[in-house]
Write a protein that holds these residues in place. Structure first.
Motif, PDB file in Angstrom:
ATOM      1  N   SER A   1       0.852  -1.191   0.000  1.00  0.00           N
ATOM      2  CA  SER A   1       0.000   0.000   0.000  1.00  0.00           C
ATOM      3  C   SER A   1       0.883   1.234   0.000  1.00  0.00           C
ATOM      4  CB  SER A   1      -0.938   0.032   1.215  1.00  0.00           C
ATOM      5  OG  SER A   1      -0.187   0.083   2.414  1.00  0.00           O
ATOM      6  N   VAL A   2       0.267   2.390  -0.424  1.00  0.00           N
ATOM      7  CA  VAL A   2       0.931   3.695  -0.412  1.00  0.00           C
ATOM      8  C   VAL A   2       0.049   4.646   0.387  1.00  0.00           C
ATOM      9  CG1 VAL A   2       1.787   5.620  -1.775  1.00  0.00           C
ATOM     10  CG2 VAL A   2       2.035   3.281  -2.634  1.00  0.00           C
TER      11      VAL A   2
ATOM     12  N   SER B   1       1.436 -13.700   9.984  1.00  0.00           N
ATOM     13  CA  SER B   1       1.678 -12.753   8.894  1.00  0.00           C
ATOM     14  C   SER B   1       0.812 -13.067   7.684  1.00  0.00           C
ATOM     15  CB  SER B   1       3.156 -12.768   8.505  1.00  0.00           C
ATOM     16  OG  SER B   1       3.405 -11.911   7.421  1.00  0.00           O
ATOM     17  N   GLU B   2       0.717 -14.357   7.355  1.00  0.00           N
ATOM     18  CA  GLU B   2      -0.123 -14.754   6.216  1.00  0.00           C
ATOM     19  C   GLU B   2      -1.581 -14.408   6.487  1.00  0.00           C
ATOM     20  OE1 GLU B   2       0.855 -15.790   3.322  1.00  0.00           O
ATOM     21  OE2 GLU B   2       2.942 -15.700   3.919  1.00  0.00           O
ATOM     22  N   LYS B   3      -2.005 -14.665   7.737  1.00  0.00           N
ATOM     23  CA  LYS B   3      -3.399 -14.338   8.073  1.00  0.00           C
ATOM     24  C   LYS B   3      -3.626 -12.830   8.039  1.00  0.00           C
ATOM     25  CE  LYS B   3      -4.183 -18.434  10.926  1.00  0.00           C
ATOM     26  NZ  LYS B   3      -4.463 -18.961  12.283  1.00  0.00           N
ATOM     27  N   ASP B   4      -2.602 -12.048   8.497  1.00  0.00           N
ATOM     28  CA  ASP B   4      -2.729 -10.588   8.438  1.00  0.00           C
ATOM     29  C   ASP B   4      -2.871 -10.104   7.005  1.00  0.00           C
ATOM     30  OD1 ASP B   4      -2.596 -10.353  11.151  1.00  0.00           O
ATOM     31  OD2 ASP B   4      -0.452  -9.877  11.218  1.00  0.00           O
ATOM     32  N   LYS B   5      -2.121 -10.739   6.091  1.00  0.00           N
ATOM     33  CA  LYS B   5      -2.230 -10.364   4.677  1.00  0.00           C
ATOM     34  C   LYS B   5      -3.642 -10.613   4.160  1.00  0.00           C
ATOM     35  CE  LYS B   5       2.606 -11.310   3.581  1.00  0.00           C
ATOM     36  NZ  LYS B   5       3.529 -12.183   2.808  1.00  0.00           N
TER      37      LYS B   5
ATOM     38  N   LYS C   1      -6.225  -7.815   2.972  1.00  0.00           N
ATOM     39  CA  LYS C   1      -6.831  -7.851   1.635  1.00  0.00           C
ATOM     40  C   LYS C   1      -8.351  -7.813   1.727  1.00  0.00           C
ATOM     41  CE  LYS C   1      -6.652 -10.419  -2.719  1.00  0.00           C
ATOM     42  NZ  LYS C   1      -6.071 -11.594  -3.405  1.00  0.00           N
ATOM     43  N   LEU C   2      -8.907  -8.572   2.691  1.00  0.00           N
ATOM     44  CA  LEU C   2     -10.361  -8.566   2.867  1.00  0.00           C
ATOM     45  C   LEU C   2     -10.844  -7.180   3.298  1.00  0.00           C
ATOM     46  CD1 LEU C   2     -10.857 -12.008   4.653  1.00  0.00           C
ATOM     47  CD2 LEU C   2     -11.459 -11.429   2.308  1.00  0.00           C
ATOM     48  N   ALA C   3     -10.069  -6.539   4.194  1.00  0.00           N
ATOM     49  CA  ALA C   3     -10.457  -5.189   4.634  1.00  0.00           C
ATOM     50  C   ALA C   3     -10.416  -4.200   3.488  1.00  0.00           C
ATOM     51  CB  ALA C   3      -9.525  -4.726   5.766  1.00  0.00           C
ATOM     52  N   SER C   4      -9.383  -4.340   2.629  1.00  0.00           N
ATOM     53  CA  SER C   4      -9.289  -3.455   1.461  1.00  0.00           C
ATOM     54  C   SER C   4     -10.460  -3.668   0.519  1.00  0.00           C
ATOM     55  CB  SER C   4      -7.967  -3.695   0.736  1.00  0.00           C
ATOM     56  OG  SER C   4      -7.882  -2.904  -0.419  1.00  0.00           O
TER      57      SER C   4
END
Length: 610
Positions: free
Chosen positions: A128-129, A271-275, A279-282
């Protein structure tokens, strides 16, 4: 590529080799280098370079700073601050140019964060930026707190704290060392005392004294030997305890390494779950944004539909269907698409010239009804159907387009530049405060010796499909009612039907009284406000600034309020100069409608009667 004034930083990941990142800068021609480069494995010398895509708001700068902050095992934040956005040579006169730097002052660009994550493919990618607005968002605060907790936990794992048993053992060893030091000092003191006694003893009893001293020393030495034996035994026990502690410590380190490996695996899973969660939040945020935009669009379309219903009821026409020629309407998820608009050209003779008007509206029938009611004498020309290219866009008449047909001797001049129609203004025709459609007035005049026929093309910009208007006029073969080259074509026009005093004999006080008492009559005569404003500007009764204030479609004034403002300016001018009253009467007659001509006669009669 050669560059300077760029920024770079080293990324040191826990499970990755050092990576160099380079952002922005200038080339040898002082032009911005809008790119971001990653150099992998720089420590080995066998590095590879690749570009990563970043927006120009990040890379379009030089003389800035860049810092890499490790947030987790597989996440790094690149913090970019400040810099310059443009370099140019400024002419300071005398043929001398000096370098001129433009700094970044946009608060959204001053501080930006690029979130890089280490992917399963073994490379850094952009997650993200974030600009200044994003840094204050709730999503950013939650993400930063999450990364901060992980960093604190990792630092705690790297610190080894001694156990209570180890601390007790260290204190015991320190105590033994202190006892040994005391014993050594006591031994030295006894030896010094013996030497001193030998010096002082003299005479016959010296042997007895010496014997006593030696006996005391022997006893003291035995005590020291016993204490030394005890210390030696304690030291041996201590060595055994230390060996046992070291063995247990080694076992502890092995167990600790196993725990660290388990934690590492757990972090990887987290970390994988955070990704996945990010992604789901995005996706959820994007879906919410899309739904809000659709809701706003639907609300706007419903409002337009209600306004169109008001327009049709005010005109007295009932449109419960769409005209087939007005284009296809598709309804999908409540959104109206592909709306067609109508455009119409009509002509009016204004003394020696022709006044060409292009009008646009959503409904062709409503437009025809308006022209029939307000411009019954007009000659109707070309009509077209068009669609705006963009929902919130505009169309513009290109009067300077190349022509296929000759137009020598013809003058084509618009009354407004640019001739532009905003979609939002076109949609408002028929509302209570918008009784007039969007129009563009063009004066067309054929001078003597001009080509007999004018076929002038005017392409439209901003339409979905190419459209072109055509002005068709023929050179007049008979003189008009008023010769434009004669003195009567000035602002003081003399008509045979009405005897008008010379302009210089109009009394300003009487003329001002006539304008004040007949204001309602003037407002209801139906004169085109744009035509009136153009003529007043031509005679320098108003200036360009006052014209913009009255005709600007972005003001919130109603048509009636604009006319009131214009009449106030005219009356004020008449009160100072009576000649303006004669010019106003001439303009009414130039409008060339029965209503306007009758109004001019009534005003003249009113003036004479006072």
């Amino acid at each position: 590529m050669e560059r300077d004034s760029h920024a770079s930083a080293i990324i040191n990941g826990d499970s990755t080799s050092p990576t160099l990142v380079v952002i922005g800068g200038r080339d040898k021609n002082y032009q911005l280098v809008n790119e971001c480069l990653l150099f992998d494995s720089i420590a080995t010398g066998q590095y590879s370079c690749r570009k990563i895509p970043l927006p120009e708001s990040v890379t379009g700068r030089y003389n800035h700073s860049l810092t890499a902050v490790t947030m987790s095992l597989h996440c790094v934040w690149l913090v970019i601050v400040g810099g310059c956005k443009e370099f140019q040579w400024k002419d300071v006169g005398g043929g001398k140019k000096v370098p001129w730097t433009i700094y970044i002052t946009n608060t959204n660009r001053l501080i930006m964060i690029i979130e890089l994550v280490y992917s399963e493919a073994g490379e850094w990618i952009v997650q993200s930026v974030l600009d200044a607005n994003d840094l204050t968002s709730k999503n950013y605060q939650e993400k930063y707190q999450s990364y901060s907790k992980i960093r604190t936990w990792r630092m705690d794992q790297l610190i080894e704290y001694p156990t209570e048993r180890e601390m007790k053992l260290q204190r015991y060893i320190q105590s033994l060392h202190e006892d040994l030091q005391v014993a050594h000092e006591s031994k030295v003191s006894l030896q010094e005392a013996l030497v001193e006694a030998n010096k002082q003893v003299k005479g016959d009893d010296s042997n007895d004294i010496l014997s006593n001293i030696l006996e005391e020393m022997r006893q003291e030495q035995e005590k020291l030997i016993e204490e030394k034996q005890i210390i030696t035994e304690d030291n041996e026990k201590l060595k055994l305890m230390v060996a046992d502690i070291e063995e247990k410590q080694e076992q502890y380190l092995k167990e600790k390494q196993i725990i660290i490996d388990d934690n590492q695996n757990l972090k990887t899973d987290v970390s994988e779950k955070d990704k996945v969660i990010a992604k789901l939040a995005s996706n959820e945020k994007q879906i919410v944004t899309d739904l809000k935009e659709k809701d706003l669009h639907i609300a706007k379309l419903l409002k337009e539909r209600q306004e169109r219903s008001k327009v049709t009821s005010s005109i007295g026409l009932q449109f419960n269907y769409l005209i087939p020629s007005m284009g296809k309407v598709v309804v999908s998820s409540g959104i109206v698409e592909n709306m067609a608009y109508a455009g119409l050209v009509y002509y009016e003779e204004k003394r020696a010239e022709d006044l060409v008007t292009f009008a646009a509206a959503k409904d062709l029938n409503a437009l025809l009804e308006f022209i029939k009611k307000d411009c019954s004498h007009a000659e109707r020309g070309q009509n077209i159907l068009f669609r705006f290219k963009n929902f919130d866009g505009y169309i513009e008449l290109r009067l300077d387009a190349p022509q296929d047909e000759p137009f020598t001797g013809w003058s084509i001049k618009p009354h407004l530049k640019p001739c532009r129609f905003l979609r939002c203004d076109v949609d408002k025709f028929g509302e209570a405060n918008y009784p007039l459609p969007s129009t563009c007035l063009i004066s067309v005049y054929g001078s003597p010796g001009a080509v007999p026929s004018l076929h002038y093309s005017i392409p439209l910009d901003g339409v979905a499909d190419p459209k072109t208007l055509f002005i068709h006029r023929s050179l007049r073969t008979t003189p008009s009612l008023t010769n434009p080259s004669s003195p009567s074509s000035s602002s003081n026009v003399v008509h045979e039907s009405t005897s008008v005093p010379e302009a210089n004999i109009f009394r300003s006080d009487i003329a001002h009284r006539v304008m004040t008492e007949c204001t309602a009559m003037i407002k209801n005569c139906g004169i085109n406000i744009h035509f009136l404003v153009d003529k007043l500007l031509e005679h320098k009764i108003i200036n360009a600034r006052e014209k913009r204030g009255i005709t600007d479609g972005y003001t919130k004034q109603t048509a009636g309020e604009r006319m009131d403002e214009l009449l106030d300016i005219i009356s004020s001018s008449i009160s100072m100069e009576g000649e303006v009253f004669g010019i106003f009467l001439d303009i009414l007659r130039e409008e060339d409608t029965r209503r306007a001509t009758a109004l001019a006669d009534k005003l003249m009669d009113k003036y004479k009667s006072i």
